[in-house]
Scaffold this motif. Structure first.
Motif, PDB file in Angstrom:
ATOM      1  N   HIS A   1       0.866  -1.170   0.000  1.00 55.16           N
ATOM      2  CA  HIS A   1       0.000   0.000   0.000  1.00 55.16           C
ATOM      3  C   HIS A   1       0.907   1.225   0.000  1.00 55.16           C
ATOM      4  O   HIS A   1       1.770   1.356   0.874  1.00 55.16           O
ATOM      5  CB  HIS A   1      -0.864   0.064   1.268  1.00 55.16           C
ATOM      6  N   VAL A   2       0.717   2.117  -0.954  1.00 57.81           N
ATOM      7  CA  VAL A   2       1.475   3.368  -0.992  1.00 57.81           C
ATOM      8  C   VAL A   2       0.453   4.508  -0.967  1.00 57.81           C
ATOM      9  O   VAL A   2      -0.447   4.563  -1.810  1.00 57.81           O
ATOM     10  CB  VAL A   2       2.381   3.475  -2.236  1.00 57.81           C
ATOM     11  N   PHE A   3       0.598   5.383   0.024  1.00 59.63           N
ATOM     12  CA  PHE A   3      -0.372   6.442   0.280  1.00 59.63           C
ATOM     13  C   PHE A   3       0.270   7.824   0.185  1.00 59.63           C
ATOM     14  O   PHE A   3       1.465   7.970   0.418  1.00 59.63           O
ATOM     15  CB  PHE A   3      -0.866   6.374   1.732  1.00 59.63           C
ATOM     16  N   ARG A   4      -0.579   8.832  -0.034  1.00 62.30           N
ATOM     17  CA  ARG A   4      -0.212  10.192   0.322  1.00 62.30           C
ATOM     18  C   ARG A   4      -0.345  10.253   1.841  1.00 62.30           C
ATOM     19  O   ARG A   4      -1.195   9.581   2.425  1.00 62.30           O
ATOM     20  CB  ARG A   4      -1.139  11.220  -0.328  1.00 62.30           C
ATOM     21  N   PRO A   5       0.456  11.061   2.546  1.00 64.79           N
ATOM     22  CA  PRO A   5       0.456  11.043   4.014  1.00 64.79           C
ATOM     23  C   PRO A   5      -0.907  11.259   4.667  1.00 64.79           C
ATOM     24  O   PRO A   5      -1.254  10.553   5.612  1.00 64.79           O
ATOM     25  CB  PRO A   5       1.424  12.168   4.380  1.00 64.79           C
ATOM     26  N   GLU A   6      -1.696  12.215   4.172  1.00 62.31           N
ATOM     27  CA  GLU A   6      -2.982  12.474   4.823  1.00 62.31           C
ATOM     28  C   GLU A   6      -3.981  11.335   4.613  1.00 62.31           C
ATOM     29  O   GLU A   6      -4.795  11.045   5.491  1.00 62.31           O
ATOM     30  CB  GLU A   6      -3.584  13.815   4.377  1.00 62.31           C
ATOM     31  N   ILE A   7      -3.891  10.640   3.490  1.00 63.75           N
ATOM     32  CA  ILE A   7      -4.770   9.492   3.237  1.00 63.75           C
ATOM     33  C   ILE A   7      -4.347   8.332   4.137  1.00 63.75           C
ATOM     34  O   ILE A   7      -5.187   7.649   4.735  1.00 63.75           O
ATOM     35  CB  ILE A   7      -4.711   9.075   1.749  1.00 63.75           C
ATOM     36  N   ARG A   8      -3.048   8.146   4.278  1.00 61.03           N
ATOM     37  CA  ARG A   8      -2.539   7.083   5.159  1.00 61.03           C
ATOM     38  C   ARG A   8      -2.963   7.324   6.601  1.00 61.03           C
ATOM     39  O   ARG A   8      -3.388   6.394   7.298  1.00 61.03           O
ATOM     40  CB  ARG A   8      -1.018   7.026   5.056  1.00 61.03           C
ATOM     41  N   GLU A   9      -2.860   8.555   7.046  1.00 61.11           N
ATOM     42  CA  GLU A   9      -3.249   8.883   8.420  1.00 61.11           C
ATOM     43  C   GLU A   9      -4.739   8.636   8.642  1.00 61.11           C
ATOM     44  O   GLU A   9      -5.139   8.122   9.685  1.00 61.11           O
ATOM     45  CB  GLU A   9      -2.909  10.349   8.720  1.00 61.11           C
ATOM     46  N   PHE A  10      -5.564   8.969   7.645  1.00 62.22           N
ATOM     47  CA  PHE A  10      -7.005   8.795   7.771  1.00 62.22           C
ATOM     48  C   PHE A  10      -7.377   7.316   7.912  1.00 62.22           C
ATOM     49  O   PHE A  10      -8.138   6.941   8.802  1.00 62.22           O
ATOM     50  CB  PHE A  10      -7.724   9.404   6.567  1.00 62.22           C
ATOM     51  N   TYR A  11      -6.832   6.448   7.053  1.00 64.48           N
ATOM     52  CA  TYR A  11      -7.199   5.030   7.077  1.00 64.48           C
ATOM     53  C   TYR A  11      -6.451   4.226   8.135  1.00 64.48           C
ATOM     54  O   TYR A  11      -6.972   3.247   8.653  1.00 64.48           O
ATOM     55  CB  TYR A  11      -7.017   4.398   5.692  1.00 64.48           C
ATOM     56  N   ASN A  12      -5.217   4.598   8.413  1.00 64.76           N
ATOM     57  CA  ASN A  12      -4.411   3.985   9.475  1.00 64.76           C
ATOM     58  C   ASN A  12      -4.476   2.452   9.464  1.00 64.76           C
ATOM     59  O   ASN A  12      -4.736   1.827  10.492  1.00 64.76           O
ATOM     60  CB  ASN A  12      -4.851   4.538  10.833  1.00 64.76           C
ATOM     61  N   ILE A  13      -4.213   1.852   8.292  1.00 65.01           N
ATOM     62  CA  ILE A  13      -4.338   0.397   8.199  1.00 65.01           C
ATOM     63  C   ILE A  13      -3.269  -0.351   8.983  1.00 65.01           C
ATOM     64  O   ILE A  13      -3.478  -1.494   9.364  1.00 65.01           O
ATOM     65  CB  ILE A  13      -4.368  -0.097   6.736  1.00 65.01           C
ATOM     66  N   GLU A  14      -2.149   0.297   9.275  1.00 60.63           N
ATOM     67  CA  GLU A  14      -1.118  -0.381  10.078  1.00 60.63           C
ATOM     68  C   GLU A  14      -1.671  -0.787  11.437  1.00 60.63           C
ATOM     69  O   GLU A  14      -1.389  -1.864  11.937  1.00 60.63           O
ATOM     70  CB  GLU A  14       0.103   0.510  10.325  1.00 60.63           C
ATOM     71  N   LYS A  15      -2.462   0.088  12.030  1.00 60.76           N
ATOM     72  CA  LYS A  15      -3.005  -0.187  13.359  1.00 60.76           C
ATOM     73  C   LYS A  15      -3.877  -1.438  13.343  1.00 60.76           C
ATOM     74  O   LYS A  15      -3.816  -2.258  14.251  1.00 60.76           O
ATOM     75  CB  LYS A  15      -3.795   1.010  13.874  1.00 60.76           C
ATOM     76  N   MET A  16      -4.662  -1.587  12.291  1.00 56.51           N
ATOM     77  CA  MET A  16      -5.547  -2.742  12.188  1.00 56.51           C
ATOM     78  C   MET A  16      -4.750  -4.047  12.095  1.00 56.51           C
ATOM     79  O   MET A  16      -5.101  -5.034  12.725  1.00 56.51           O
ATOM     80  CB  MET A  16      -6.441  -2.601  10.960  1.00 56.51           C
ATOM     81  N   TRP A  17      -3.667  -4.043  11.339  1.00 61.55           N
ATOM     82  CA  TRP A  17      -2.906  -5.267  11.117  1.00 61.55           C
ATOM     83  C   TRP A  17      -1.869  -5.528  12.199  1.00 61.55           C
ATOM     84  O   TRP A  17      -1.369  -6.633  12.319  1.00 61.55           O
ATOM     85  CB  TRP A  17      -2.249  -5.238   9.747  1.00 61.55           C
ATOM     86  N   GLN A  18      -1.497  -4.526  12.966  1.00 63.83           N
ATOM     87  CA  GLN A  18      -0.483  -4.706  13.998  1.00 63.83           C
ATOM     88  C   GLN A  18      -1.080  -4.917  15.379  1.00 63.83           C
ATOM     89  O   GLN A  18      -0.359  -4.899  16.354  1.00 63.83           O
ATOM     90  CB  GLN A  18       0.462  -3.506  14.028  1.00 63.83           C
ATOM     91  N   THR A  19      -2.393  -5.145  15.467  1.00 60.02           N
ATOM     92  CA  THR A  19      -3.002  -5.367  16.773  1.00 60.02           C
ATOM     93  C   THR A  19      -2.444  -6.633  17.385  1.00 60.02           C
ATOM     94  O   THR A  19      -2.159  -7.605  16.692  1.00 60.02           O
ATOM     95  CB  THR A  19      -4.537  -5.484  16.674  1.00 60.02           C
ATOM     96  N   PRO A  20      -2.256  -6.647  18.702  1.00 61.25           N
ATOM     97  CA  PRO A  20      -1.711  -7.838  19.353  1.00 61.25           C
ATOM     98  C   PRO A  20      -2.694  -9.000  19.252  1.00 61.25           C
ATOM     99  O   PRO A  20      -3.907  -8.806  19.196  1.00 61.25           O
ATOM    100  CB  PRO A  20      -1.529  -7.408  20.810  1.00 61.25           C
ATOM    101  N   GLU A  21      -2.148 -10.193  19.227  1.00 66.55           N
ATOM    102  CA  GLU A  21      -2.970 -11.395  19.167  1.00 66.55           C
ATOM    103  C   GLU A  21      -3.605 -11.643  20.522  1.00 66.55           C
ATOM    104  O   GLU A  21      -2.978 -11.465  21.564  1.00 66.55           O
ATOM    105  CB  GLU A  21      -2.100 -12.585  18.777  1.00 66.55           C
ATOM    106  N   ILE A  22      -4.846 -12.068  20.518  1.00 65.22           N
ATOM    107  CA  ILE A  22      -5.530 -12.417  21.755  1.00 65.22           C
ATOM    108  C   ILE A  22      -5.288 -13.899  21.997  1.00 65.22           C
ATOM    109  O   ILE A  22      -5.654 -14.731  21.174  1.00 65.22           O
ATOM    110  CB  ILE A  22      -7.034 -12.115  21.660  1.00 65.22           C
TER     111      ILE A  22
END
Length: 129
Positions: A102-123
Motif C-alpha cells: 500500500h502506498v499512500f499520500r500522508p494524509e490518506i494514510r493517516e485517515f485510514y491507518n491500516i497499520e493499526k488494524m494489522w499490527q493489533t496484538p494477538e488475543i
C-alpha cells in the motif's frame, strides 16, 4: 488469482516470499518512499505473507514509486502484480502475491491507518484486558 499472474521463476514458498519482500523494500527505498512499515501477516490472512505500507509526498510521487516498484517486480521475475488506484495516486494497492503493498499520500494514510488494524496484538487464551 489466475495461475499466470505470478511467475514461477522467483521460486516458491518462504524463500520466494522473503526475496520478493526484499525486492519491494529496496525498490521503495530507491524511490525515496517515506515511513516504510513491514507487517508480517502470515497466519493472520490468506491474502499473503507480508504487507508493506509506505508514503509518497504527493500524488505524482506515489505514482512514480509504484511505477518503479511494478517494473522492478517484473524485471526480477515476480510476474505482473495486480494494481489498483494508480490513476489517482492517493492510495495505490499492489498485490504481488506473497507481498501486498500500500502506498499512500500522508494524509490518506493517516485517515485510514491500516497499520493499526494489522499490527493489533494477538488475543491468546481467550483473555481480554
Amino acid at each position: 488469482m489466475a495461475a499466470s499472474d505470478f511467475s514461477q521463476a522467483a521460486g516458491s514458498g518462504d524463500q520466494a516470499a522473503l526475496r520478493q519482500l526484499e525486492q519491494v523494500r529496496e525498490s521503495l527505498a530507491d524511490s525515496k518512499a517515506e515511513d516504510i512499515v513491514i507487517i508480517d501477516i502470515a497466519g493472520k490472512s490468506a491474502l499473503g505473507d507480508h504487507m508493506v505500507v509506505a508514503s509518497g509526498r504527493s500524488n505524482r510521487h506515489v505514482a512514480a514509486i509504484c511505477d518503479h516498484l511494478i517494473t522492478e517486480l517484473k524485471d526480477a521475475g515476480f510476474g505482473n502484480p495486480r494494481v489498483e488506484g494508480l490513476a489517482t495516486g492517493d492510495w495505490v494497492l499492489i498485490d504481488a502475491g506473497d507481498v501486498i503493498i500500500h502506498v499512500f499520500r500522508p494524509e490518506i494514510r493517516e485517515f485510514y491507518n491500516i497499520e493499526k488494524m494489522w499490527q493489533t496484538p494477538e488475543i491468546e487464551d481467550g483473555k481480554l484486558h
